[in-house]
Design a protein around this motif. Structure first.
Motif, mmCIF file in Angstrom:
data_model
loop_
_atom_site.group_PDB
_atom_site.id
_atom_site.type_symbol
_atom_site.label_atom_id
_atom_site.label_comp_id
_atom_site.label_asym_id
_atom_site.label_seq_id
_atom_site.Cartn_x
_atom_site.Cartn_y
_atom_site.Cartn_z
ATOM 1 N N HIS A 1 10.772 11.770 2.202
ATOM 2 C CA HIS A 1 9.884 11.233 0.950
ATOM 3 C C HIS A 1 8.986 10.334 1.663
ATOM 4 O O HIS A 1 7.924 10.283 1.049
ATOM 5 C CB HIS A 1 11.015 10.624 0.166
ATOM 6 N N GLY A 2 9.472 9.214 2.578
ATOM 7 C CA GLY A 2 8.453 8.217 2.969
ATOM 8 C C GLY A 2 7.297 9.096 3.736
ATOM 9 O O GLY A 2 6.165 8.578 3.592
ATOM 10 N N ALA A 3 7.568 9.925 4.413
ATOM 11 C CA ALA A 3 6.571 10.825 4.972
ATOM 12 C C ALA A 3 5.277 11.380 4.100
ATOM 13 O O ALA A 3 4.247 11.349 4.428
ATOM 14 C CB ALA A 3 7.220 11.762 6.242
ATOM 15 N N LYS A 4 6.075 12.079 3.263
ATOM 16 C CA LYS A 4 5.123 12.614 2.132
ATOM 17 C C LYS A 4 4.082 11.654 1.402
ATOM 18 O O LYS A 4 3.222 12.016 0.941
ATOM 19 C CB LYS A 4 5.798 13.388 1.103
ATOM 20 N N ALA A 5 4.902 10.404 1.235
ATOM 21 C CA ALA A 5 3.999 9.172 0.585
ATOM 22 C C ALA A 5 3.121 8.593 1.525
ATOM 23 O O ALA A 5 2.396 7.506 1.231
ATOM 24 C CB ALA A 5 5.139 8.078 0.169
ATOM 25 N N GLY A 6 3.015 9.008 2.992
ATOM 26 C CA GLY A 6 2.150 8.416 3.938
ATOM 27 C C GLY A 6 2.612 7.239 4.550
ATOM 28 O O GLY A 6 1.760 6.459 5.318
ATOM 29 N N GLU A 7 3.820 6.861 4.496
ATOM 30 C CA GLU A 7 4.356 5.723 5.269
ATOM 31 C C GLU A 7 4.277 5.740 6.673
ATOM 32 O O GLU A 7 4.345 4.666 7.505
ATOM 33 C CB GLU A 7 5.785 5.450 4.635
ATOM 34 N N PHE A 8 4.117 6.854 7.459
ATOM 35 C CA PHE A 8 3.960 6.962 8.860
ATOM 36 C C PHE A 8 2.535 7.306 9.304
ATOM 37 O O PHE A 8 2.618 7.787 10.371
ATOM 38 C CB PHE A 8 5.055 7.674 9.304
ATOM 39 N N ASP A 9 1.703 7.394 8.474
ATOM 40 C CA ASP A 9 0.709 7.963 8.892
ATOM 41 C C ASP A 9 -0.137 7.036 10.053
ATOM 42 O O ASP A 9 -0.909 7.596 10.815
ATOM 43 C CB ASP A 9 -0.429 8.051 7.543
ATOM 44 N N HIS A 10 0.141 5.701 9.910
ATOM 45 C CA HIS A 10 -0.401 4.981 11.225
ATOM 46 C C HIS A 10 0.075 5.457 12.448
ATOM 47 O O HIS A 10 -0.551 5.310 13.641
ATOM 48 C CB HIS A 10 0.018 3.460 11.038
ATOM 49 N N PHE A 11 1.184 6.269 12.613
ATOM 50 C CA PHE A 11 1.574 6.828 13.780
ATOM 51 C C PHE A 11 0.668 7.934 14.458
ATOM 52 O O PHE A 11 0.708 8.384 15.597
ATOM 53 C CB PHE A 11 2.997 7.397 13.978
ATOM 54 N N LEU A 12 -0.139 8.514 13.716
ATOM 55 C CA LEU A 12 -0.823 9.687 13.756
ATOM 56 C C LEU A 12 -2.314 9.302 14.325
ATOM 57 O O LEU A 12 -3.039 9.894 14.798
ATOM 58 C CB LEU A 12 -1.039 10.535 12.591
ATOM 59 N N GLU A 13 -2.742 7.936 14.141
ATOM 60 C CA GLU A 13 -3.996 7.421 14.745
ATOM 61 C C GLU A 13 -3.928 7.329 16.082
ATOM 62 O O GLU A 13 -3.095 6.777 16.730
ATOM 63 C CB GLU A 13 -4.263 5.990 14.092
ATOM 64 N N ALA A 14 -5.163 7.936 16.679
ATOM 65 C CA ALA A 14 -5.066 7.764 18.155
ATOM 66 C C ALA A 14 -5.822 6.484 18.448
ATOM 67 O O ALA A 14 -6.412 5.847 18.061
ATOM 68 C CB ALA A 14 -5.873 9.002 18.383
#
Length: 65
Positions: free
Chosen positions: A52-65
């Motif tokens: 649910h958190g991943a779908k809401a974008g809560e972890f998107d900052h881990f994808l930034e290079a």
């Protein structure tokens, strides 16, 4: 010994970026296909909360290079 039936996401590549999931005795097991000896186990409720958190974008900052 439990029989694991691993499922890979259709978004996984043939040679990389593969996370596999299995359900055993009411637990959810996750592993990286490149190193299948390391298994993380959690509950369905905890995985649902994480998804649910991943779908809401809560972890998107881990994808930034």
């Amino acid at each position: 010994m439990h029989q694991f039936v691993w499922q890979k996401s259709s978004f996984s590549g043939e040679e990389a970026n593969c996370i596999e999931v299995a359900s055993v005795d009411g637990c959810v097991c996750l592993r990286e296909s490149d190193d299948p000896t390391q298994i993380v186990t959690t509950t369905p409720a905890k995985l649902a909360a994480w998804l649910h958190g991943a779908k809401a974008g809560e972890f998107d900052h881990f994808l930034e290079a």
